[in-house]
Scaffold this active site. Structure first.
Site, PDB file in Angstrom:
ATOM      1  N   PHE A 150       0.847  -1.192   0.000  1.00 20.24           N
ATOM      2  CA  PHE A 150       0.000   0.000   0.000  1.00 20.24           C
ATOM      3  C   PHE A 150       0.887   1.248   0.000  1.00 20.24           C
ATOM      4  O   PHE A 150       1.863   1.311   0.742  1.00 20.24           O
ATOM      5  CB  PHE A 150      -0.898  -0.033   1.240  1.00 20.24           C
ATOM      6  CG  PHE A 150      -2.010   0.965   1.227  1.00 20.24           C
ATOM      7  CD1 PHE A 150      -3.148   0.738   0.481  1.00 20.24           C
ATOM      8  CD2 PHE A 150      -1.923   2.129   1.970  1.00 20.24           C
ATOM      9  CE1 PHE A 150      -4.188   1.660   0.468  1.00 20.24           C
ATOM     10  CE2 PHE A 150      -2.956   3.058   1.966  1.00 20.24           C
ATOM     11  CZ  PHE A 150      -4.090   2.821   1.215  1.00 20.24           C
TER      12      PHE A 150
ATOM     13  N   ARG B  24     -12.920  -3.964  -7.093  1.00 23.50           N
ATOM     14  CA  ARG B  24     -12.638  -4.686  -5.855  1.00 23.50           C
ATOM     15  C   ARG B  24     -13.937  -4.913  -5.082  1.00 23.50           C
ATOM     16  O   ARG B  24     -14.724  -3.981  -4.898  1.00 23.50           O
ATOM     17  CB  ARG B  24     -11.661  -3.842  -5.037  1.00 23.50           C
ATOM     18  CG  ARG B  24     -11.005  -4.559  -3.900  1.00 23.50           C
ATOM     19  CD  ARG B  24      -9.894  -3.707  -3.332  1.00 23.50           C
ATOM     20  NE  ARG B  24     -10.416  -2.499  -2.679  1.00 23.50           N
ATOM     21  CZ  ARG B  24      -9.791  -1.876  -1.688  1.00 23.50           C
ATOM     22  NH1 ARG B  24      -8.630  -2.312  -1.241  1.00 23.50           N
ATOM     23  NH2 ARG B  24     -10.314  -0.791  -1.151  1.00 23.50           N
TER      24      ARG B  24
END
Ligand SMILES: *Cc1c(COP(=O)(O)O)cnc(C)c1O
Length: 413
Positions: free
Chosen positions: A127, A372
């Site tokens: 991330f 997602r």
């Protein structure tokens, strides 16, 4: 060819041991919420719990509440509840700050434990905030540290004795692919390196076993699977054997051995509490506490079982009902190495997701082309998954995603 029908799935829902947990959450009527991995929905107890902290505790008892209502130990109390979910001992976890800030604190502390080494090893799928925090710390330290990034699949083999710290997010935020925590940690220890795990997409999603893996450090997020509310405080884990060795870089008074002696010099508290910095955010931590109580009741084993069934079902339905529309599975097919989300790639991912959201099927989009979908067994029903796939199929069949309003990029995706 799938043999599962909508009626079958309604039957699965009727027999679902976690079915009754849905009533603990506020889910707007008609909404299919597939984004609990980004912002968990609101537990029904949260408004009451927060109102009590505001009206009775702050409103009436004022500053006495730090003692009378145990505000001062709330970071440790919430930490102990999270410890249960991630295979840690109660005294190894504390709630504080944001995930980004906790990363900074533990990264700095870990590097100090390996003063002769200069490499932080991470992967290219990590991330961004994790990478940015490492980059900022390296600049601040100015000692020639290097952030070495390798492909996620190469992380294990890239661990060698130049590495001070392996810093990985266990569950990839885009694909949901899981690193093997025990294997990576063990290899790192074998060459004298330490390991810091980011559990943002793990904690509350499936059982994590930090102790079993002998992990050194971990951080995680309060507003995703823990349902703590927007910007909820995060948590950090320091394994018992390191607790009195780490020197917190943010040496604030709440991490002092005796904050209310108001000494002139900093002396770190014993144990996990030295990783606190400033005054805890009691109102938001109260909301997080409400979310944690639900997870404790449900139990991670039951959650994982249903999560696997849900992600398997979603993939099967997508490949049966949406096979002709160019979606490409981006998540691992093997549930053993998958978290609680499923992602598909599609060139028109952004407008397709925008069209879905307009129909109250809420997932999210991650650049460049990833749709997602998060599966959260506490409040999702098998029937919801069926309906979501049918709505997506209709959007694709009719081409209704291809409208200017769906192509326009919003600030938050
Ligand atoms: C969500 C997430 C974060 C969030 O960090 P904040 O400081 O809360 O903004 C960090 N790391 C990972 C891997 C995440 O998925």
């Amino acid at each position: 060819m799938s043999v599962v029908t909508r009626e079958d799935l309604l039957e699965w829902d009727r027999n679902d041991p976690l079915g009754p947990m849905r009533a603990q959450f506020r889910i707007p009527a008609g909404t299919i919420y597939l984004d609990g991995n980004s912002l968990g929905p609101m537990p029904r107890t949260t408004p009451e719990r927060v109102a009590k902290a505001v009206e009775e505790e702050w409103g009436e008892d004022l500053i006495r509440s730090w003692n009378k209502h145990g505000w001062i130990e709330l970071p440790q109390r919430c930490g102990a509840k999270i410890a249960d979910l991630i295979g840690a001992a109660a005294h190894e976890v504390v709630v504080a700050d944001s995930t980004s800030v906790n990363l900074f604190k533990l990264l700095a502390a870990a590097l100090r434990l390996r003063p002769d080494r200069r490499v932080i090893l991470s992967d290219t799928g990590n991330f961004p905030t994790d990478l940015y925090v490492a980059q900022g710390l390296i600049e601040l330290l100015d000692k020639g540290h290097e952030l070495r990034l390798v492909e996620p699949e190469k992380a294990l083999e890239a661990i060698d004795d130049s590495v001070a710290l392996v810093m990985l997010t266990q569950t990839d935020y885009r694909s949901g692919r899981r690193h093997n925590m025990a294997e990576i940690t063990s290899k790192a220890h074998g060459v004298g390196a330490l390991v810091l795990w980011d559990l943002a997409h793990s904690a509350g999603a499936f059982p994590v076993d930090l102790r079993g893996a002998k992990a050194d450090f971990a951080v995680g997020c309060g507003y995703k699977y823990l349902n703590g509310g927007p910007g909820a405080p995060a948590f950090l884990f320091v394994a018992e054997q390191h607790q009195n060795q780490v020197r917190p870089p943010l040496s604030g008074w709440m991490g002092h051995e005796a904050p209310f002696q108001f000494d002139r010099d900093y002396r770190p508290a014993a144990g996990i509490s030295r990783n606190l910095c400033g005054t805890p955010a009691i109102l938001s931590m109260t909301a997080l506490d409400a979310g944690l109580d639900i997870l404790q009741k449900a139990g991670m084993t039951a959650i994982r079982e249903k999560s696997v069934r849900m992600t398997e079902l979603f993939i099967e339905l997508m490949e049966t009902h949406c096979a002709d529309f160019g979606f490409e599975l981006f998540s691992p097919r093997d549930p053993e190495i998958r978290g609680s989300q499923v992602s598909f790639r599609h060139q028109q991912g952004y407008p397709i997701m925008a069209a879905l959201i307009e129909q109250d099927v809420i997932g999210d989009f991650r650049a460049p082309d990833i749709l997602r979908f998060g599966f959260t067994p506490l409040y999702l029903r098998y029937g919801d998954i069926w309906d979501a796939v049918q709505i997506l199929r209709d959007i694709m069949t009719e081409g209704s995603w291809d409208q200017p309003k769906f192509h326009k990029r919003q600030a938050v995706t």
